[in-house]
Every structure is written in C-alpha cells, then in structure tokens.
Design a protein around this motif. Structure first.
Motif, PDB file in Angstrom:
ATOM      1  N   ASN A 112      -5.837  -0.885  30.972  1.00 51.09           N
ATOM      2  CA  ASN A 112      -5.003  -0.707  29.776  1.00 51.09           C
ATOM      3  C   ASN A 112      -3.751  -1.566  29.779  1.00 51.09           C
ATOM      4  OD1 ASN A 112      -6.353   2.060  30.612  1.00 51.09           O
ATOM      5  ND2 ASN A 112      -6.302   1.979  28.380  1.00 51.09           N
ATOM      6  N   ALA A 113      -3.271  -1.937  30.963  1.00 51.15           N
ATOM      7  CA  ALA A 113      -2.056  -2.740  31.043  1.00 51.15           C
ATOM      8  C   ALA A 113      -2.271  -4.146  30.492  1.00 51.15           C
ATOM      9  CB  ALA A 113      -1.569  -2.815  32.494  1.00 51.15           C
ATOM     10  N   ARG A 114      -3.546  -4.597  30.451  1.00 47.75           N
ATOM     11  CA  ARG A 114      -3.820  -5.966  30.010  1.00 47.75           C
ATOM     12  C   ARG A 114      -4.731  -6.033  28.787  1.00 47.75           C
ATOM     13  NH1 ARG A 114      -4.919  -8.564  35.982  1.00 47.75           N
ATOM     14  NH2 ARG A 114      -6.785  -7.258  35.786  1.00 47.75           N
ATOM     15  N   THR A 115      -4.995  -4.884  28.195  1.00 45.17           N
ATOM     16  CA  THR A 115      -5.796  -4.872  26.980  1.00 45.17           C
ATOM     17  C   THR A 115      -4.972  -5.411  25.809  1.00 45.17           C
ATOM     18  OG1 THR A 115      -7.371  -3.464  25.772  1.00 45.17           O
ATOM     19  CG2 THR A 115      -5.196  -2.538  26.207  1.00 45.17           C
ATOM     20  N   PRO A 116      -5.583  -6.024  24.790  1.00 44.46           N
ATOM     21  CA  PRO A 116      -7.024  -6.182  24.578  1.00 44.46           C
ATOM     22  C   PRO A 116      -7.565  -7.442  25.230  1.00 44.46           C
ATOM     23  CG  PRO A 116      -5.845  -6.972  22.659  1.00 44.46           C
ATOM     24  CD  PRO A 116      -4.798  -6.462  23.615  1.00 44.46           C
ATOM     25  N   TYR A 117      -8.840  -7.407  25.569  1.00 40.61           N
ATOM     26  CA  TYR A 117      -9.515  -8.576  26.118  1.00 40.61           C
ATOM     27  C   TYR A 117     -10.091  -9.468  25.018  1.00 40.61           C
ATOM     28  CZ  TYR A 117      -9.680  -7.020  31.059  1.00 40.61           C
ATOM     29  OH  TYR A 117      -9.377  -6.664  32.347  1.00 40.61           O
ATOM     30  N   GLY A 118     -10.328  -8.885  23.848  1.00 40.90           N
ATOM     31  CA  GLY A 118     -11.067  -9.587  22.806  1.00 40.90           C
ATOM     32  C   GLY A 118     -10.453 -10.897  22.352  1.00 40.90           C
ATOM     33  N   THR A 119      -9.129 -11.038  22.471  1.00 43.98           N
ATOM     34  CA  THR A 119      -8.460 -12.252  22.011  1.00 43.98           C
ATOM     35  C   THR A 119      -8.176 -13.232  23.153  1.00 43.98           C
ATOM     36  OG1 THR A 119      -6.319 -11.139  22.249  1.00 43.98           O
ATOM     37  CG2 THR A 119      -7.366 -11.047  20.094  1.00 43.98           C
ATOM     38  N   ARG A 120      -8.579 -12.878  24.372  1.00 47.24           N
ATOM     39  CA  ARG A 120      -8.263 -13.714  25.538  1.00 47.24           C
ATOM     40  C   ARG A 120      -9.375 -14.739  25.805  1.00 47.24           C
ATOM     41  NH1 ARG A 120      -3.784 -11.726  28.071  1.00 47.24           N
ATOM     42  NH2 ARG A 120      -3.270  -9.521  27.731  1.00 47.24           N
ATOM     43  N   SER A 121      -9.026 -15.766  26.572  1.00 52.10           N
ATOM     44  CA  SER A 121      -9.970 -16.841  26.869  1.00 52.10           C
ATOM     45  C   SER A 121     -11.071 -16.353  27.805  1.00 52.10           C
ATOM     46  CB  SER A 121      -9.238 -18.013  27.530  1.00 52.10           C
ATOM     47  OG  SER A 121      -8.816 -17.644  28.841  1.00 52.10           O
ATOM     48  N   PHE A 122     -12.143 -17.136  27.889  1.00 51.74           N
ATOM     49  CA  PHE A 122     -13.239 -16.799  28.791  1.00 51.74           C
ATOM     50  C   PHE A 122     -12.734 -16.710  30.227  1.00 51.74           C
ATOM     51  CE2 PHE A 122     -15.907 -17.511  25.263  1.00 51.74           C
ATOM     52  CZ  PHE A 122     -17.184 -17.070  25.576  1.00 51.74           C
ATOM     53  N   ASP A 123     -11.927 -17.684  30.658  1.00 50.52           N
ATOM     54  CA  ASP A 123     -11.449 -17.697  32.044  1.00 50.52           C
ATOM     55  C   ASP A 123     -10.598 -16.477  32.351  1.00 50.52           C
ATOM     56  OD1 ASP A 123     -12.746 -20.002  32.714  1.00 50.52           O
ATOM     57  OD2 ASP A 123     -10.989 -21.310  32.478  1.00 50.52           O
ATOM     58  N   THR A 124      -9.721 -16.109  31.420  1.00 50.62           N
ATOM     59  CA  THR A 124      -8.851 -14.953  31.645  1.00 50.62           C
ATOM     60  C   THR A 124      -9.666 -13.670  31.743  1.00 50.62           C
ATOM     61  OG1 THR A 124      -6.980 -16.012  30.519  1.00 50.62           O
ATOM     62  CG2 THR A 124      -6.929 -13.611  30.720  1.00 50.62           C
ATOM     63  N   VAL A 125     -10.598 -13.486  30.818  1.00 51.32           N
ATOM     64  CA  VAL A 125     -11.437 -12.284  30.847  1.00 51.32           C
ATOM     65  C   VAL A 125     -12.249 -12.236  32.134  1.00 51.32           C
ATOM     66  CG1 VAL A 125     -13.384 -11.093  29.754  1.00 51.32           C
ATOM     67  CG2 VAL A 125     -11.545 -12.048  28.347  1.00 51.32           C
ATOM     68  N   TYR A 126     -12.773 -13.364  32.548  1.00 55.34           N
ATOM     69  CA  TYR A 126     -13.550 -13.418  33.791  1.00 55.34           C
ATOM     70  C   TYR A 126     -12.706 -12.994  34.988  1.00 55.34           C
ATOM     71  CZ  TYR A 126     -15.446 -15.688  37.969  1.00 55.34           C
ATOM     72  OH  TYR A 126     -15.853 -15.968  39.250  1.00 55.34           O
ATOM     73  N   HIS A 127     -11.514 -13.547  35.113  1.00 51.95           N
ATOM     74  CA  HIS A 127     -10.666 -13.238  36.274  1.00 51.95           C
ATOM     75  C   HIS A 127     -10.201 -11.776  36.249  1.00 51.95           C
ATOM     76  CE1 HIS A 127     -10.638 -17.182  38.053  1.00 51.95           C
ATOM     77  NE2 HIS A 127     -10.260 -17.749  36.924  1.00 51.95           N
ATOM     78  N   TYR A 128      -9.817 -11.285  35.078  1.00 53.51           N
ATOM     79  CA  TYR A 128      -9.405  -9.885  34.978  1.00 53.51           C
ATOM     80  C   TYR A 128     -10.567  -8.951  35.328  1.00 53.51           C
ATOM     81  CZ  TYR A 128      -5.020 -11.034  32.487  1.00 53.51           C
ATOM     82  OH  TYR A 128      -3.783 -11.494  32.125  1.00 53.51           O
ATOM     83  N   THR A 129     -11.735  -9.252  34.784  1.00 50.67           N
ATOM     84  CA  THR A 129     -12.898  -8.394  35.013  1.00 50.67           C
ATOM     85  C   THR A 129     -13.302  -8.400  36.477  1.00 50.67           C
ATOM     86  OG1 THR A 129     -13.690  -8.829  32.755  1.00 50.67           O
ATOM     87  CG2 THR A 129     -15.277  -7.911  34.324  1.00 50.67           C
ATOM     88  N   LEU A 130     -13.325  -9.570  37.087  1.00 47.56           N
ATOM     89  CA  LEU A 130     -13.688  -9.657  38.500  1.00 47.56           C
ATOM     90  C   LEU A 130     -12.708  -8.875  39.362  1.00 47.56           C
ATOM     91  CD1 LEU A 130     -15.412 -10.774  40.800  1.00 47.56           C
ATOM     92  CD2 LEU A 130     -13.993 -12.849  40.754  1.00 47.56           C
TER      93      LEU A 130
END
Length: 275
Positions: free
Chosen positions: A39-57
């Motif tokens: 929740n501290a870094r939501t939303p993911y929907g507007t973020r880049s592929f690289d950012t979403v990948y690193h956050y998710t990992l």
C-alpha cells in the motif's frame, strides 16, 4: 514465522487482491494464507514495467521469507508487467523449488467459454491495457475471439476512496461502459480485469446491456488454484493446512484494516512490513 507454517502467499499492490483471496479461502479454507499489500507504493497501474517488476520481486522475496512455497500475484498489473521475468529470470536461481503464479493466464484459459457472439470487452487499468497481456494470452487459447479494451483510470480511486456505491461513481462507470460498447455493440461478455472492479459490479450491471455476462476473476482464480494443487501434489504437500490467515501491509495498519475489511468481507487485523 514457524517453519511448520508454509502458507500460500497472495500479493497485490494494495487492497484489490483481497477480492481474490476471499474467493480462494472460500474454495480452499484448509490452507494457511499470508496476504501482502504494498500500500505504501500503490498504485502500480501507472508505473513503468521496470518499476513494477522490481517492486513485485521485492514483495515476492518477503513472502518467501514468510515461508511461502507458492505465491499468487493477485494483481493484474503485476501479472502483466512482472510475472514472466520473475518466473524465467529470478526463480531458477533465487528459489528453484518455489512457484509464482498470476491471474491473467487462468482467466484467459476460460474466457472464450462465456461468449456467444465471440466479442469480449476487457475493462482494466491503463497499465494492463497498455501491456496487451490479455490480448496476447487470449489469442493463444481463443484466436477466434474479437477483443475490445477500455482503460478505466478513475475506477480504482473511486473504490479506494469509498465512493464505489455513491451516485458520483455512476458517471464514470457509465462513461467507460459506453466507450467500450461504442467499439462494438456485439460485445456480450465483460471481463473485470482489475481486482478492485468487483466492488463496482452493481453499477457496471446497471450501465451495461441487460444480457451482458460480467466476469470477476476471484472464482476463476480459486478454481484454477484448486486444479493446480491437484495436478501438482508435490507443491500441495509443501503448503501447510492450519486455517491460518496473516495480513501484511507496507503502509498504515489502521488504514489497511479499515479498507481491507470492505474488500475481504470480514474484519482484518494486519501487521506492518517495512521494506
């Protein structure tokens, strides 16, 4: 966490994945589950592929630290932008005995079974629409389907601000349903390709044609997970079954608990996770 407890991990950038977890728990109540909302870094929907990948990992690693042998990315954006890299690049060296699954593939495997006209509408975040993930995956299973996508950027904020039942939400729901149907009046099936959208389903039904089939992902994912565990007894044997539920959030636990109760359908008490 107790080494004897090896829960199934469920991850989302925020609260929406709780609509998936709710259906999974109803289908498979005997398992232990740990839910992590970033929740501290939501939303993911507007973020880049690289950012979403690193956050998710990073969050998947934390779920592994919680003892999870199997993790479900109950987030369409994470499934679209991060799952493949995690499966192909990270798991072979990071945790070869563990599994990470998403919500897109199980949905695309069955969606064609619901449409009679062969025309399906996809309602999703801008990130999911831009990724073309649903278009690519559905093509593999139902190449004859015609697909029409509509990004609904206001829907998640409406839900997370508690406005999903308000009259103000009617305008934004109708706006996007009308835009989608303008692409083709023959669309007879709508996929809610965001885990927040089930909270808007009543308004979506009001705005959509009366004969429209509206699909939420929760029950589809629950059935798919049940089938997966049946087909992979070696994974099932690693998942503990004590009916335990743990909720983690990277932001305020008070805020999370209040919102999560709406999405999950019963009171939630979370623990803060510092990234």
């Amino acid at each position: 966490m107790d080494k004897e407890v090896q829960p199934i991990g469920v991850f989302d950038s925020g609260y929406g994945g709780l609509t998936i977890l709710r259906e999974i728990v109803q289908k498979l109540p005997q398992y232990d589950y740990v839910y992590l909302g970033d929740n501290a870094r939501t939303p993911y929907g507007t973020r880049s592929f690289d950012t979403v990948y690193h956050y998710t990992l990073e969050c998947v690693r934390h779920l592994f630290d919680q003892g999870c042998r199997l993790v479900i990315l109950a987030c369409n954006t994470a499934s679209a932008k991060a799952l493949r890299n995690i499966q192909q690049l990270d798991l072979p060296t990071l945790a070869p005995g563990r599994r990470v699954l998403g919500v897109i593939r199980p949905t695309t495997e069955v969606i064609g079974n619901y449409s009679k006209t062969g025309q399906v509408g996809i309602l999703a975040t801008r990130g999911t629409v831009t990724s073309e993930s649903y278009v690519v995956e559905i093509e593999k299973f139902f190449p004859e389907l015609q697909l029409f996508q509509e990004a609904c950027p206001m829907w998640v904020p409406l839900v997370e601000n508690g406005e999903y039942a308000s009259s103000g939400a009617d305008y934004f729901v109708k706006q996007h349903i009308d835009r989608l149907m303008a692409q083709s009046p023959e669309i007879d099936t709508l996929l809610l390709a965001c885990t927040h959208y089930p909270l808007l389903v009543d308004k979506i039904r009001q705005a959509a044609p009366s004969n429209m089939t509206i699909l939420s992902q929760g029950s589809i994912i629950a059935n798919s997970l049940s089938d997966y565990l049946n087909r992979h007894p070696e994974i099932d044997a690693q998942c503990s079954k004590h009916h335990q539920r743990t909720f983690l959030t990277t932001d305020s636990t008070d805020d999370f608990d209040r919102q999560a109760t709406v999405f999950y359908g019963e009171p939630v008490q979370s623990v803060h996770l510092a990234l």
